[in-house]
Design a protein around this motif. Structure first.
Motif, short mmCIF file in Angstrom:
data_model
loop_
_atom_site.label_atom_id
_atom_site.label_comp_id
_atom_site.label_asym_id
_atom_site.label_seq_id
_atom_site.Cartn_x
_atom_site.Cartn_y
_atom_site.Cartn_z
N PHE A 139 40.77 30.31 40.66
CA PHE A 139 40.29 31.43 39.84
C PHE A 139 38.91 31.89 40.31
O PHE A 139 38.66 33.08 40.48
CB PHE A 139 40.25 31.02 38.36
CG PHE A 139 39.74 32.11 37.46
CD1 PHE A 139 40.56 33.17 37.12
CD2 PHE A 139 38.44 32.08 36.98
CE1 PHE A 139 40.09 34.19 36.30
CE2 PHE A 139 37.97 33.09 36.16
CZ PHE A 139 38.80 34.15 35.82
N GLY A 185 39.22 33.57 43.64
CA GLY A 185 40.16 34.68 43.68
C GLY A 185 41.23 34.49 44.74
O GLY A 185 41.69 35.46 45.35
N LEU A 186 41.60 33.23 44.94
CA LEU A 186 42.62 32.91 45.95
C LEU A 186 43.83 32.28 45.27
O LEU A 186 43.70 31.62 44.24
CB LEU A 186 42.06 31.89 46.96
CG LEU A 186 40.91 32.36 47.84
CD1 LEU A 186 40.35 31.19 48.64
CD2 LEU A 186 41.38 33.45 48.79
#
Length: 76
Positions: free
Chosen positions: A23, A26-27
């Protein structure tokens, strides 16, 4: 690239850490896991290579000329 689905059971705290990192970065989790597995495999392959080289070096016989051994013993 072809892929293969792997099912794995991990301890809940580890899964929560993975989720939090995914999270934050952002992967997708699978990208993080694939990178981690790649790094671990590379490290283990390197360790194995070092171990094999060490074993090979230990098995290498060092020959010293007889007179040098005598000279060394006489110097003691």
């Amino acid at each position: 690239m072809e892929t293969k689905m792997l099912d794995v059971h991990v301890p809940l705290p580890l899964a929560e850490r993975l989720d939090a990192l995914a999270f934050a970065l952002g992967l997708p989790r699978d990208e993080i896991v694939a990178e981690a597995i790649t790094a671990w495999l590379d490290q283990e392959e390197q360790r194995r290579l070092v171990a094999l080289r060490t074993i090979a070096a230990a098995n290498t016989m060092i020959v010293v000329e007889h007179h040098r051994v005598i000279d060394w013993a006489d110097s003691l």
